[in-house]
Design an enzyme around this catalytic site. Structure first.
Site, short mmCIF file in Angstrom:
data_model
loop_
_atom_site.label_atom_id
_atom_site.label_comp_id
_atom_site.label_asym_id
_atom_site.label_seq_id
_atom_site.Cartn_x
_atom_site.Cartn_y
_atom_site.Cartn_z
N TYR A 233 70.62 119.26 -72.68
CA TYR A 233 71.82 119.24 -73.53
C TYR A 233 73.03 119.74 -72.75
O TYR A 233 74.07 119.09 -72.68
CB TYR A 233 71.60 120.12 -74.78
CG TYR A 233 72.89 120.53 -75.46
CD1 TYR A 233 73.67 119.59 -76.12
CD2 TYR A 233 73.33 121.86 -75.43
CE1 TYR A 233 74.88 119.97 -76.73
CE2 TYR A 233 74.51 122.24 -76.05
CZ TYR A 233 75.28 121.28 -76.70
OH TYR A 233 76.47 121.65 -77.30
N GLU B 1 77.59 126.60 -72.84
CA GLU B 1 76.29 126.42 -72.19
C GLU B 1 76.41 125.72 -70.84
O GLU B 1 75.48 125.74 -70.04
CB GLU B 1 75.32 125.69 -73.12
CG GLU B 1 75.11 126.46 -74.41
CD GLU B 1 73.94 125.99 -75.24
OE1 GLU B 1 72.99 125.43 -74.70
OE2 GLU B 1 74.00 126.21 -76.47
P1 NAD Z 1 76.25 118.43 -85.16
O1 NAD Z 1 74.95 118.00 -84.55
O2 NAD Z 1 76.24 119.19 -86.43
O3 NAD Z 1 77.19 117.16 -85.35
C1 NAD Z 1 77.27 116.13 -84.40
C2 NAD Z 1 77.77 114.88 -85.10
O4 NAD Z 1 77.92 113.86 -84.10
C3 NAD Z 1 76.78 114.36 -86.16
O5 NAD Z 1 77.48 114.10 -87.36
C4 NAD Z 1 76.24 113.09 -85.54
O6 NAD Z 1 75.93 112.08 -86.52
C5 NAD Z 1 77.41 112.65 -84.67
N1 NAD Z 1 76.96 111.76 -83.59
C6 NAD Z 1 75.96 111.98 -82.71
N2 NAD Z 1 75.85 110.93 -81.88
C7 NAD Z 1 76.82 110.04 -82.23
C8 NAD Z 1 77.21 108.77 -81.75
N3 NAD Z 1 76.57 108.18 -80.71
N4 NAD Z 1 78.24 108.14 -82.34
C9 NAD Z 1 78.88 108.71 -83.40
N5 NAD Z 1 78.56 109.91 -83.92
C10 NAD Z 1 77.53 110.56 -83.33
O7 NAD Z 1 76.97 119.24 -84.00
P2 NAD Z 1 78.02 120.43 -84.10
O8 NAD Z 1 77.30 121.71 -84.06
O9 NAD Z 1 78.98 120.14 -85.20
O10 NAD Z 1 78.76 120.26 -82.69
C11 NAD Z 1 79.95 119.48 -82.56
C12 NAD Z 1 80.43 119.57 -81.14
O11 NAD Z 1 80.66 120.93 -80.78
C13 NAD Z 1 79.42 119.03 -80.12
O12 NAD Z 1 80.12 118.31 -79.14
C14 NAD Z 1 78.80 120.30 -79.54
O13 NAD Z 1 78.39 120.08 -78.20
C15 NAD Z 1 79.97 121.26 -79.60
N6 NAD Z 1 79.61 122.69 -79.71
C16 NAD Z 1 78.76 123.12 -80.68
C17 NAD Z 1 78.47 124.47 -80.79
C18 NAD Z 1 77.58 125.01 -81.88
O14 NAD Z 1 77.25 126.20 -81.86
N7 NAD Z 1 77.18 124.23 -82.86
C19 NAD Z 1 79.03 125.38 -79.88
C20 NAD Z 1 79.89 124.90 -78.89
C21 NAD Z 1 80.17 123.54 -78.83
#
Ligand code: NAD
Length: 325
Positions: free
Chosen positions: A149, A127
């Site tokens: 985001y 993104e």
């Molecule tokens: P998610 O929201 O399921 O998990 C995020 C986790 O981070 C949660 O467990 C949350 O408690 C933790 N978290 C948030 N803020 C925090 C803080 N300040 N300190 C400690 N922990 C904290 O997200 P996801 O889908 O598993 O995504 C994980 C990573 O992958 C992210 O960085 C996201 O940007 C990236 N990503 C996600 C996707 C997707 O499709 N889901 C695609 C590409 C990249």
């Protein structure tokens, strides 16, 4: 080998850790893992084993520098998943996104610098390239994020870059397309639609539904991250895609079919502000340089994901009552 994995009570990080602990990454069967997660949005502590001899779970915030300085010594590398990840929430209020995604990533890097832990994989997103009308974005494409985001993730990527350039850090960045699979929070499109349809509740489809996303099974994303951790180069960025590009209309049709629902269950809602029409990445680099190949066929992965939500109502039903439908 000992890893600190941030944000691993969430969807993708927990899949990565469960696979690591199950011996799913050859050569890393003895790897010990410390998870740091504040148990915020998207998390579920049940995503991780309640007890495992090679797992330590720490509930805490990546913005907490003293905590990180306490935890990091003895670790060989960090895999950094922790983020505020839901675009709609960032439209309502971006402050937590700037705090965790920007300040938090900086805090992790600063703590690693002070603790002498210099290998890290920073998990980012496609993104950051913004909407792509034609063709695909290579890793060298400009950063043109449109949602708060995506902007916070782009900012975190640039802070990572500065630590590589300024401090000689050994950090690689992955930029992945949309993930799907089990254990994804029910606020996100695919699990929201599956669980609504399973409960007989209409699904909210943004705008005309023509937005195109590339979908990748979480298992393929995690294998790519592991490959980058093991073989990726310092300062290099690796796109991770998979090539399964579908409109939201097409995804909705597939989910209606898989859950046995009909199209009367689709409710058109006003489009998301700043909604990117299309993401499409060029993943030639990770394929050619690291030998990456996605393995999960989309239609099989989607059917298995539906089956997982059908078979695990205890995981999602308690959360469902608090989710906007
Ligand atoms: P998610 O929201 O399921 O998990 C995020 C986790 O981070 C949660 O467990 C949350 O408690 C933790 N978290 C948030 N803020 C925090 C803080 N300040 N300190 C400690 N922990 C904290 O997200 P996801 O889908 O598993 O995504 C994980 C990573 O992958 C992210 O960085 C996201 O940007 C990236 N990503 C996600 C996707 C997707 O499709 N889901 C695609 C590409 C990249």
């Amino acid at each position: 080998m000992k890893l600190l994995v941030t944000g691993a009570a969430g969807f993708i990080g927990s899949h990565y850790v469960r696979t690591m602990l199950a011996g799913g990454y050859p050569g890393w069967e003895d790897c010990r893992v410390t998870v740091l997660d504040k148990l915020g949005h998207g998390s579920n502590v049940a995503n991780l084993p309640a007890a495992h001899p090679r797992l330590t779970f720490v509930r805490g915030d990546i913005c907490d520098l003293p905590l990180l300085l306490d935890l990091l010594p003895g670790h060989d590398a960090v895999v950094h998943f922790a983020a505020e990840s839901h675009v709609d929430r960032s439209i309502d209020d971006a402050s937590d996104f700037v705090r965790t995604n920007v300040d938090g990533t900086h805090t992790v890097l600063a703590a690693c610098h002070r603790a002498g832990v210099e290998r890290m994989v920073h998990v980012s997103t496609d993104e950051v390239y913004g909407s792509v009308e034609h063709g695909t974005s290579p890793e060298t494409a400009p950063l043109l994020p449109n949602s708060p985001y995506a902007a916070s993730k782009a900012a975190s990527d640039l802070i990572v870059r500065s630590f590589v350039r300024t401090h000689g850090f050994d950090v690689s960045i992955t930029r992945c397309s949309n993930n799907y699979g089990p254990h994804q929070d029910i606020e996100k499109l695919i699990p929201l639609f599956i669980t609504n349809l399973m409960e007989g509740v209409p699904v909210p489809l943004y705008g005309d539904g023509r937005n195109v996303r590339e979908w990748l099974h979480v298992d393929d994303h995690c294998r790519a991250i592991q490959l980058v951790l093991a073989k990726g180069a310092a300062g290099e960025i690796y796109n991770v895609g998979g090539g399964n590009a579908y409109t939201n209309n097409e995804i909705t049709r597939m989910l209606l079919e898989l859950t046995g629902a009909d199209k009367s269950m689709v409710r058109r809602v006003a489009d998301r502000p700043g909604h990117d029409l299309r993401y499409a990445i060029d993943e030639t680099k990770i394929r050619e340089q690291l030998g990456y190949e996605p393995a999960v066929p989309f239609h099989e992965g989607l059917a298995e994901t539906c089956a997982w939500y059908r078979d695990n109502p205890d995981w999602w039903k308690p959360k469902k009552s608090g989710v906007q439908r």
